[in-house]
Scaffold this active site. Structure first.
Site, PDB file in Angstrom:
ATOM      1  N   TRP A   1       0.856  -1.185   0.000  1.00 32.82           N
ATOM      2  CA  TRP A   1       0.000   0.000   0.000  1.00 32.82           C
ATOM      3  C   TRP A   1       0.900   1.246   0.000  1.00 32.82           C
ATOM      4  O   TRP A   1       1.887   1.316   0.745  1.00 32.82           O
ATOM      5  CB  TRP A   1      -0.910  -0.005   1.253  1.00 32.82           C
ATOM      6  CG  TRP A   1      -1.637   1.309   1.361  1.00 32.82           C
ATOM      7  CD1 TRP A   1      -2.745   1.669   0.661  1.00 32.82           C
ATOM      8  CD2 TRP A   1      -1.252   2.437   2.156  1.00 32.82           C
ATOM      9  NE1 TRP A   1      -3.070   2.964   0.978  1.00 32.82           N
ATOM     10  CE2 TRP A   1      -2.183   3.462   1.886  1.00 32.82           C
ATOM     11  CE3 TRP A   1      -0.216   2.683   3.047  1.00 32.82           C
ATOM     12  CZ2 TRP A   1      -2.120   4.709   2.493  1.00 32.82           C
ATOM     13  CZ3 TRP A   1      -0.147   3.937   3.652  1.00 32.82           C
ATOM     14  CH2 TRP A   1      -1.097   4.929   3.371  1.00 32.82           C
TER      15      TRP A   1
ATOM     16  N   ASP B   1     -15.443  12.820  -2.141  1.00 32.91           N
ATOM     17  CA  ASP B   1     -14.943  11.487  -1.784  1.00 32.91           C
ATOM     18  C   ASP B   1     -15.764  10.910  -0.631  1.00 32.91           C
ATOM     19  O   ASP B   1     -16.899  11.346  -0.370  1.00 32.91           O
ATOM     20  CB  ASP B   1     -13.431  11.594  -1.452  1.00 32.91           C
ATOM     21  CG  ASP B   1     -12.663  10.316  -1.736  1.00 32.91           C
ATOM     22  OD1 ASP B   1     -12.741   9.401  -0.899  1.00 32.91           O
ATOM     23  OD2 ASP B   1     -11.990  10.223  -2.780  1.00 32.91           O
ATOM     24  N   ASP B   2     -15.208   9.974   0.059  1.00 31.87           N
ATOM     25  CA  ASP B   2     -15.858   9.244   1.151  1.00 31.87           C
ATOM     26  C   ASP B   2     -16.521  10.195   2.164  1.00 31.87           C
ATOM     27  O   ASP B   2     -16.036  11.300   2.390  1.00 31.87           O
ATOM     28  CB  ASP B   2     -14.748   8.438   1.858  1.00 31.87           C
ATOM     29  CG  ASP B   2     -15.288   7.341   2.735  1.00 31.87           C
ATOM     30  OD1 ASP B   2     -16.504   7.294   2.923  1.00 31.87           O
ATOM     31  OD2 ASP B   2     -14.472   6.540   3.221  1.00 31.87           O
TER      32      ASP B   2
ATOM     33  N   ARG C   1     -10.328  -2.570   8.065  1.00 30.96           N
ATOM     34  CA  ARG C   1     -10.846  -1.196   8.038  1.00 30.96           C
ATOM     35  C   ARG C   1     -12.299  -1.170   8.532  1.00 30.96           C
ATOM     36  O   ARG C   1     -13.154  -0.493   7.968  1.00 30.96           O
ATOM     37  CB  ARG C   1     -10.740  -0.585   6.639  1.00 30.96           C
ATOM     38  CG  ARG C   1     -10.559   0.930   6.678  1.00 30.96           C
ATOM     39  CD  ARG C   1     -10.781   1.572   5.317  1.00 30.96           C
ATOM     40  NE  ARG C   1     -10.426   2.981   5.352  1.00 30.96           N
ATOM     41  CZ  ARG C   1     -10.926   3.897   4.548  1.00 30.96           C
ATOM     42  NH1 ARG C   1     -11.804   3.581   3.638  1.00 30.96           N
ATOM     43  NH2 ARG C   1     -10.560   5.148   4.640  1.00 30.96           N
TER      44      ARG C   1
ATOM     45  N   LYS D   1     -15.936   7.759  -8.446  1.00 32.11           N
ATOM     46  CA  LYS D   1     -14.718   7.090  -7.991  1.00 32.11           C
ATOM     47  C   LYS D   1     -15.168   5.802  -7.306  1.00 32.11           C
ATOM     48  O   LYS D   1     -15.885   5.852  -6.309  1.00 32.11           O
ATOM     49  CB  LYS D   1     -13.943   7.996  -7.031  1.00 32.11           C
ATOM     50  CG  LYS D   1     -12.664   7.347  -6.510  1.00 32.11           C
ATOM     51  CD  LYS D   1     -11.857   8.338  -5.691  1.00 32.11           C
ATOM     52  CE  LYS D   1     -10.734   7.676  -4.932  1.00 32.11           C
ATOM     53  NZ  LYS D   1     -10.085   8.585  -3.998  1.00 32.11           N
ATOM     54  N   TRP D   2     -14.785   4.670  -7.870  1.00 31.85           N
ATOM     55  CA  TRP D   2     -15.205   3.355  -7.362  1.00 31.85           C
ATOM     56  C   TRP D   2     -14.045   2.768  -6.577  1.00 31.85           C
ATOM     57  O   TRP D   2     -13.039   2.389  -7.159  1.00 31.85           O
ATOM     58  CB  TRP D   2     -15.584   2.470  -8.538  1.00 31.85           C
ATOM     59  CG  TRP D   2     -15.940   1.039  -8.222  1.00 31.85           C
ATOM     60  CD1 TRP D   2     -15.392   0.230  -7.277  1.00 31.85           C
ATOM     61  CD2 TRP D   2     -16.937   0.249  -8.884  1.00 31.85           C
ATOM     62  NE1 TRP D   2     -15.974  -1.012  -7.306  1.00 31.85           N
ATOM     63  CE2 TRP D   2     -16.925  -1.038  -8.288  1.00 31.85           C
ATOM     64  CE3 TRP D   2     -17.831   0.484  -9.929  1.00 31.85           C
ATOM     65  CZ2 TRP D   2     -17.761  -2.063  -8.713  1.00 31.85           C
ATOM     66  CZ3 TRP D   2     -18.657  -0.549 -10.349  1.00 31.85           C
ATOM     67  CH2 TRP D   2     -18.627  -1.802  -9.737  1.00 31.85           C
ATOM     68  N   ASP D   3     -14.219   2.689  -5.274  1.00 28.80           N
ATOM     69  CA  ASP D   3     -13.132   2.243  -4.397  1.00 28.80           C
ATOM     70  C   ASP D   3     -13.375   0.806  -3.939  1.00 28.80           C
ATOM     71  O   ASP D   3     -14.483   0.278  -4.034  1.00 28.80           O
ATOM     72  CB  ASP D   3     -13.090   3.195  -3.185  1.00 28.80           C
ATOM     73  CG  ASP D   3     -11.682   3.392  -2.648  1.00 28.80           C
ATOM     74  OD1 ASP D   3     -10.838   2.514  -2.867  1.00 28.80           O
ATOM     75  OD2 ASP D   3     -11.446   4.428  -1.992  1.00 28.80           O
TER      76      ASP D   3
ATOM     77  N   ASN E   1     -11.646  -1.267  -0.555  1.00 29.60           N
ATOM     78  CA  ASN E   1     -10.595  -1.030   0.426  1.00 29.60           C
ATOM     79  C   ASN E   1     -10.200  -2.190   1.329  1.00 29.60           C
ATOM     80  O   ASN E   1      -9.668  -1.970   2.410  1.00 29.60           O
ATOM     81  CB  ASN E   1     -10.991   0.160   1.307  1.00 29.60           C
ATOM     82  CG  ASN E   1     -10.680   1.472   0.604  1.00 29.60           C
ATOM     83  OD1 ASN E   1      -9.629   1.613   0.002  1.00 29.60           O
ATOM     84  ND2 ASN E   1     -11.605   2.413   0.654  1.00 29.60           N
TER      85      ASN E   1
ATOM     86  N   CYS F   1     -10.244   2.452  -8.093  1.00 26.73           N
ATOM     87  CA  CYS F   1      -9.383   2.693  -6.937  1.00 26.73           C
ATOM     88  C   CYS F   1      -9.499   1.486  -6.022  1.00 26.73           C
ATOM     89  O   CYS F   1     -10.562   0.869  -5.930  1.00 26.73           O
ATOM     90  CB  CYS F   1      -9.866   3.954  -6.217  1.00 26.73           C
ATOM     91  SG  CYS F   1      -8.945   4.315  -4.707  1.00 26.73           S
TER      92      CYS F   1
ATOM     93  N   ASP G   1      -2.290   5.741  -3.096  1.00 23.94           N
ATOM     94  CA  ASP G   1      -2.711   6.695  -2.059  1.00 23.94           C
ATOM     95  C   ASP G   1      -1.556   7.602  -1.673  1.00 23.94           C
ATOM     96  O   ASP G   1      -1.752   8.575  -0.944  1.00 23.94           O
ATOM     97  CB  ASP G   1      -3.195   5.944  -0.811  1.00 23.94           C
ATOM     98  CG  ASP G   1      -4.677   5.615  -0.894  1.00 23.94           C
ATOM     99  OD1 ASP G   1      -5.349   6.148  -1.793  1.00 23.94           O
ATOM    100  OD2 ASP G   1      -5.158   4.826  -0.059  1.00 23.94           O
TER     101      ASP G   1
END
Ligand code: GLA
Length: 703
Positions: free
Chosen positions: A180, A347-348, A424, A457-459, A461, A499, A521
């Site tokens: 990461w 974003d988030d 997370r 934006k398709w994340d 995580n 992402c 990131d």
């Protein structure tokens, strides 16, 4: 072109030749390299000759799709078993030439023409295997299938998309490995006797290994020597095994990794591997990258975007994280005015009750505490400033603390009787279930159709855990593709930025749907130079999403000049990730200048040919050049390393220009020929701030 002569198959595009032949029912690989230019007859004879020379027993032979348990003791490309046996032995039945490359329900190269389909059969297993080959202008696509013809169940432990056999030689293996925040380190090592594997069992392609390998003759460099690149169009577990045997022959198997337990195939069922892309270059790594880039620009990336200049975005993440409200965002949008920015991306943190990363993933409705009037005031403000609006989702994730999870605890990947592993603070949804994908699609569509949103934006995580079977892993990936299919069909004008905690899922299958991917990131320009340099081995600059962020940098604490940050970020899809409502007038001026310049250069940067002139992996100094296809323009970014006293001059010899044409180097106010620039080179300033950058614009001129 596909040439067939008496069971000799010769695939060529005039640049490379790839050939194999049938002998006593088995399919032997014979040649992959520079196109054989002699007449068809001689070419195929010479191919056969090579094949015969190495055909001295199964353990030394070079096969098209080697199986296990029948006298070849190297890593097999196919492992199939039944109740009767754990060995496999497929023999040749025939071939077909299909007029176009068939669709097989997974992302793959587009617009493929004539496709060779080879059929093999194992009578004991009662199964057929099909091998598909399609030649493109810049490479070769390969994949394979197994079909169970019998009544009893077959178990599939492995089916590589392709096996490529290399004759006795000295090879290096080059992978893109990382972690990461530091994806795509170029790792090069000799292929010594034994097996070297690049793989992921994380359920996604991973930060650790990209589904990509280069086999390079040991003396090959950036612009010289023969190299062979293999990349897998797949976003889940994968495996690239490279075995150098006792005769220094090299076998490379590339494919999806089937997890423990294998896949059970019932009567008539077919398993299709994902597609592998294979590129040959006799002009070193640079030549290989330029071919991958052209191939992906033309035949992989969504054609609706491949030719379009990407919008310059400002993303809210590093300036707000989860801490925002309507007022703060309106100020942020106002701040973006007049900077040459096209799109503001929220974003988030805009949904559910998401004040931190412990809750709300899965609740894709607006958090009315933060945004009491929804997105309307934000979008209207954007429109007022001629800006577009984008938004973040993490479709595959769910927090245990969410309405979705409370209503559907069984939607998360879990094993009965065990607590799911949280990463997370979140679980992953079981996307192998259509109702889960449909429900997420419904929620996302609701947002995308209610508001004027041009960018997503398709994340993603976290890696997968608690997966109950090998099938589930594959089903999950197919579910992700099905959501991408639905969304791109329903909202064809929405640009999706991929992402996965940065570049944790940077692979060609994602690029098929999301024309650009958040590369890392880590936004520190020095670090980013490494990540972008590595990623460019395979992926075109138009797919690398790069942002200028605030300093001291949030990931490394380093402070680099605004100019350096802009210069490195410009080598791809330029964007910003800083609080445009609070930056200084000087920074505003610099952003406006950077975006104006970028707009002029974007055609060259995003569609040109890349030449990597100095690798940051050697001593921190970096230089890349992009040349327009017609060679009329070049864009060069140079970044110094850490300064030391009495440094030698850095003379950079440009590449890819027209040797006889005159060029003007704007920043140096110099006119000279392409030959002067390519063979004489330009001296770049090594004295100055640490990691200082220079940008050069080179344009063809009349005299
Ligand atoms: C990941 C992404 C970041 C940001 C955060 C939001 O880490 O890589 O860019 O979107 O998620 O949670």
């Amino acid at each position: 072109m596909i040439q067939i002569l008496d069971k000799i198959f010769h695939l060529t595009n005039g640049d490379f030749s790839y050939s194999f032949y049938v002998k006593e029912g088995k399919l032997y690989h014979s040649y992959f390299g520079k196109a054989l230019t002699v007449s068809e007859e001689i070419a195929t004879q010479s191919v056969l000759g090579r094949g015969l020379l190495i055909n001295c027993g199964r353990d030394a032979a070079q096969f098209e799709m080697p199986e296990s348990g029948r006298g070849d003791f190297r890593v097999p490309a196919a492992v199939v078993r039944s109740e009767k046996t754990i060995s496999a032995d497929f023999t040749y039945c025939g071939y077909e030439i299909l007029p176009t490359k068939p669709n097989f329900g997974m992302p793959s190269l587009r617009d493929g023409g004539e496709t060779l389909k080879i059929t093999l059969k194992d009578d004991v297993l009662n199964a057929e295997m099909y091998l598909y080959y399609t030649v493109f202008e810049n490479g070769l696509a390969r994949r394979s299938e197994i079909k169970n013809l019998g009544k009893s169940v077959l178990y599939l432990d492995k089916l590589s998309s392709a096996c490529v056999e290399f004759p006795k030689g000295r090879y290096d293996l080059i992978g893109l490995n990382g972690r990461w925040g530091r994806e795509c380190n170029i790792v090069r090592a000799a292929a010594t006797c034994g097996v070297k594997t690049f793989s992921s069992v994380r359920g996604v392609t991973s930060h650790q290994h990209n589904p990509f390998v280069t086999v390079a003759e040991y003396s090959a460099g950036e612009e010289n020597g023969e190299v062979f690149g293999l990349n897998l169009i797949y976003s889940g577990n994968f495996e690239i095994e490279c075995e150098s045997d006792e005769k220094s022959q090299l076998r490379v198997n590339i494919g999806a990794k089937i997890m423990h337990g294998g896949i059970a195939l019932g009567k008539g069922e077919i398993f299709s591997s994902p597609e592998a892309v294979i590129v040959y270059s006799d002009c070193g790594l640079g030549g290989m990258s330029r071919k991958f880039h052209r191939l992906y620009r033309k035949n992989l990336i969504n054609p609706a975007f491949a030719d379009k200049i990407r919008p310059v975005v400002v993303n809210s993440w590093e300036s707000c994280y989860f801490d925002f409200n309507e007022d703060k965002l309106l100020k942020f949008i106002d701040g973006a005015k007049g900077l040459g920015i096209d799109t503001v991306v929220l974003d988030d943190g805009w949904f559910g009750r998401r004040d931190n990363d412990t809750s709300s993933l899965g609740d894709w409705f607006i958090d009315k505490n933060k945004l009491p009037h929804g997105l309307d005031p934000l979008i209207s403000r954007c429109k007022k400033h001629s800006l577009k609006f984008g938004i973040w989702f993490e479709p595959e994730a769910v927090n245990p603390d969410s309405e979705m999870y409370k209503a559907h605890p069984d939607w998360a990947l879990k094993t009965d009787g065990r607590e799911g592993i949280r990463m997370r603070n979140q679980f992953t949804l079981d996307f192998s279930r259509a109702e889960v994908v449909d429900s997420v699609f419904k929620m996302m569509s609701e947002i995308l159709s209610s508001y004027d949103i041009s960018y997503v934006k398709w994340d993603m995580n976290r890696p997968l855990s608690d997966v109950v079977s090998a099938e589930k892993y594959l089903g999950f990936v197919k579910g992700v593709y099905s959501l991408y299919e639905k969304l791109t069909k329903a909202f064809p004008d929405v640009l999706i930025e991929g992402c996965s905690s940065g570049g944790g899922r940077f692979d060609p299958a994602m690029l098929y749907y999301s024309p650009m991917i958040w590369t890392s990131d880590d936004t520190d320009a020095f670090e980013r130079a490494h990540v972008q340099y590595g990623a460019s081995l395979c992926y075109p600059l138009q797919t690398l999403s790069n942002h200028v962020s605030v300093c001291p940098n949030h990931q490394t604490g380093r402070t680099l000049s605004f100019h350096t940050r802009g210069a490195i970020a410009s080598l791809g899809c330029l964007g910003y990730e800083l609080n445009v409502a609070e930056i200084s007038e000087e920074e505003r001026k610099q952003i406006a200048e950077q975006t104006a310049l970028y707009r002029k250069d974007a055609e060259v940067i995003l569609k040109g040919d890349l030449y990597r002139l100095i690798s940051p992996f050697e001593n921190g100094v970096f230089c890349e050049e992009v040349v327009s296809e017609d060679k009329s323009k070049a864009y060069v970014v140079f970044m110094r390393g850490l300064n030391v006293c009495n440094m030698p001059l850095e003379r950079v010899r440009l590449k890819g220009l027209d040797a006889t044409a005159m060029y003007y180097v704007k920043e140096k106010n110099v006119k000279c020929t392409g030959a002067d620039l390519m063979y004489g080179g330009l001296c770049l300033e090594v004295y100055g701030e640490d990691f200082g950058a220079e940008i050069l614009h080179i344009e063809r001129t009349e005299n």
